[in-house]
Design an enzyme around this catalytic site. Sequence first.
Site, PDB file in Angstrom:
ATOM      1  N   HIS A  54       0.799  -1.236   0.000  1.00 62.58           N
ATOM      2  CA  HIS A  54       0.000   0.000   0.000  1.00 62.58           C
ATOM      3  C   HIS A  54       0.829   1.282   0.000  1.00 62.58           C
ATOM      4  O   HIS A  54       0.289   2.368  -0.192  1.00 62.58           O
ATOM      5  CB  HIS A  54      -0.946   0.031   1.209  1.00 62.58           C
ATOM      6  CG  HIS A  54      -0.245   0.387   2.481  1.00 62.58           C
ATOM      7  ND1 HIS A  54       0.419  -0.534   3.231  1.00 62.58           N
ATOM      8  CD2 HIS A  54      -0.077   1.577   3.114  1.00 62.58           C
ATOM      9  CE1 HIS A  54       0.964   0.049   4.281  1.00 62.58           C
ATOM     10  NE2 HIS A  54       0.682   1.342   4.235  1.00 62.58           N
TER      11      HIS A  54
HETATM   12  C1  UD1 Z   1      -1.708   6.002   5.444  1.00 63.63           C
HETATM   13  C2  UD1 Z   1      -0.392   6.502   6.054  1.00 63.63           C
HETATM   14  C3  UD1 Z   1       0.595   5.356   6.108  1.00 63.63           C
HETATM   15  C4  UD1 Z   1       0.007   4.131   6.791  1.00 63.63           C
HETATM   16  C5  UD1 Z   1      -1.296   3.774   6.092  1.00 63.63           C
HETATM   17  C6  UD1 Z   1      -1.971   2.577   6.718  1.00 63.63           C
HETATM   18  C7  UD1 Z   1       0.116   8.890   5.637  1.00 63.63           C
HETATM   19  C8  UD1 Z   1       0.980   9.824   4.889  1.00 63.63           C
HETATM   20  N1  UD1 Z   1       0.195   7.584   5.280  1.00 63.63           N
HETATM   21  O1  UD1 Z   1      -1.417   5.630   4.096  1.00 63.63           O
HETATM   22  O2  UD1 Z   1       1.746   5.766   6.822  1.00 63.63           O
HETATM   23  O3  UD1 Z   1       0.930   3.056   6.671  1.00 63.63           O
HETATM   24  O4  UD1 Z   1      -2.169   4.903   6.175  1.00 63.63           O
HETATM   25  O5  UD1 Z   1      -3.023   2.113   5.896  1.00 63.63           O
HETATM   26  O6  UD1 Z   1      -0.594   9.314   6.517  1.00 63.63           O
HETATM   27  N2  UD1 Z   1      -8.497   5.242   0.675  1.00 63.63           N
HETATM   28  C9  UD1 Z   1      -9.751   4.715   0.604  1.00 63.63           C
HETATM   29  N3  UD1 Z   1     -10.449   4.507   1.776  1.00 63.63           N
HETATM   30  C10 UD1 Z   1      -9.941   4.833   2.979  1.00 63.63           C
HETATM   31  C11 UD1 Z   1      -8.654   5.384   3.040  1.00 63.63           C
HETATM   32  C12 UD1 Z   1      -7.942   5.582   1.898  1.00 63.63           C
HETATM   33  O7  UD1 Z   1     -10.273   4.405  -0.461  1.00 63.63           O
HETATM   34  O8  UD1 Z   1     -10.634   4.596   4.001  1.00 63.63           O
HETATM   35  C13 UD1 Z   1      -7.717   5.422  -0.559  1.00 63.63           C
HETATM   36  C14 UD1 Z   1      -7.953   6.741  -1.243  1.00 63.63           C
HETATM   37  O9  UD1 Z   1      -7.786   6.542  -2.612  1.00 63.63           O
HETATM   38  C15 UD1 Z   1      -6.778   7.576  -0.711  1.00 63.63           C
HETATM   39  C16 UD1 Z   1      -5.674   6.550  -0.651  1.00 63.63           C
HETATM   40  O10 UD1 Z   1      -6.340   5.339  -0.272  1.00 63.63           O
HETATM   41  O11 UD1 Z   1      -6.469   8.680  -1.493  1.00 63.63           O
HETATM   42  C17 UD1 Z   1      -4.572   6.875   0.317  1.00 63.63           C
HETATM   43  O12 UD1 Z   1      -5.101   7.004   1.631  1.00 63.63           O
HETATM   44  P1  UD1 Z   1      -4.276   7.816   2.768  1.00 63.63           P
HETATM   45  O13 UD1 Z   1      -4.924   7.694   4.064  1.00 63.63           O
HETATM   46  O14 UD1 Z   1      -3.933   9.153   2.293  1.00 63.63           O
HETATM   47  O15 UD1 Z   1      -2.903   7.038   2.817  1.00 63.63           O
HETATM   48  P2  UD1 Z   1      -2.593   5.504   3.018  1.00 63.63           P
HETATM   49  O16 UD1 Z   1      -1.987   5.026   1.766  1.00 63.63           O
HETATM   50  O17 UD1 Z   1      -3.726   4.722   3.593  1.00 63.63           O
END
Ligand code: UD1
Length: 353
Positions: free
Chosen positions: A202
């Site tokens: 991820h």
């Molecule tokens: C975040 C953390 C990372 C952690 C991870 C655990 C930061 C910079 N990164 O990364 O350190 O290891 O969480 O999972 O804070 N999305 C969904 N549903 C959700 C959440 C996210 O569809 O409930 C998708 C969206 O497309 C979003 C992307 O995932 O833009 C990234 O989500 P985000 O929370 O920004 O970062 P993670 O990759 O989850």
Amino acid sequence: MTVRRVVSVVGARPQFVKLAPVAQALMARCDHVIVHTGQHYDARLSDIFFEDLAIPSPNVHLGIGSGPHGAQTGAMLSALEAVFLTERPDWVLVYGDTNSTLAATLAAVKMRLPVAHLEAGLRSFNRTMPEEHNRVLTDHAADLLLAPTQNAVALLANEGLSDRTVHVGDVMTDVCLAVRDEVAGDPVPFEVDGEFLLATIHRAENTDDPERLASILGSIASLDRQVVLAAHPRLVAKASEFGLKLDRGVVRVVAPLAYPQLIRALLASSGVVTDSGGLQKEAFLLERICTTIRTETEWVETLEGGWNRLCSDLRNLAVLVRRPEPAAVAGAPYGRGDAAALVADALLGARLA
Ligand code: UD1
């Protein structure tokens, strides 16, 4: 001053796991307010963790959601300032390295509220990672650094932060060891025929470049045995954007797993392929071979003895996953499951100016 109120700020999946034992340890000892930023909003990344790990529902839910780093962090910063004005905490407790952590830290220090950083002192020394910016900035702004390992204590000392550091152990280990004992008799949460590897991918550095993601998915798909890929929404979104198929070769895709399911699956697996920090550690604690698709790890203790190996060149993946189990037992560099009690002691015993 006596510590009466602690405000925990969480937002992303691994932070809910860390919150579980901390909430338990603080319960009955102080007024503990839980603020969920909404960084993770899918039920499978958020709600089920609260349910399965018996975490009290958040007192405040900001519902910020996804967005570019600046917009997401900025929205949280502004919303958290208003929450802290109302709640007036004696401690703001932040967890790990996410944008939610950085936003809460900034909001608190600017209001001169004391900040405690759980999982302080981890470093990848890779300044291209958003998590590295977040954890370095948070450590240097916080007043109390709750370090999970002796290595983290030493890294904080190198940065001149010893006088704020307390070694408490790793609270995720508290949860992992407790859940391991609860799920041993449960069925494996997906159908699988024989030996399999459990995989998750991820991290931005692995998912956001189409060529990099294509190589990772191609390498995993051609491994020598079944791979169950628990797909984070970010992976699903990026693969679809780049026209890459997840379900191919030996790969079988499943939805993100609830925490007890993850531990059950890990116990049933013959090894792990991941870029997750938490899963590297869980594999180590449960003595499953882990191959980490990254060039470095913050959890360097997992590399000792060979339970975890870094795969920086994907051409080596097939050989790495086939390596035999190390003879050495994994040891206990992350504590023995009592870290959350030490976190509570550190917070509640602290003398604030
Ligand atoms: C975040 C953390 C990372 C952690 C991870 C655990 C930061 C910079 N990164 O990364 O350190 O290891 O969480 O999972 O804070 N999305 C969904 N549903 C959700 C959440 C996210 O569809 O409930 C998708 C969206 O497309 C979003 C992307 O995932 O833009 C990234 O989500 P985000 O929370 O920004 O970062 P993670 O990759 O989850």
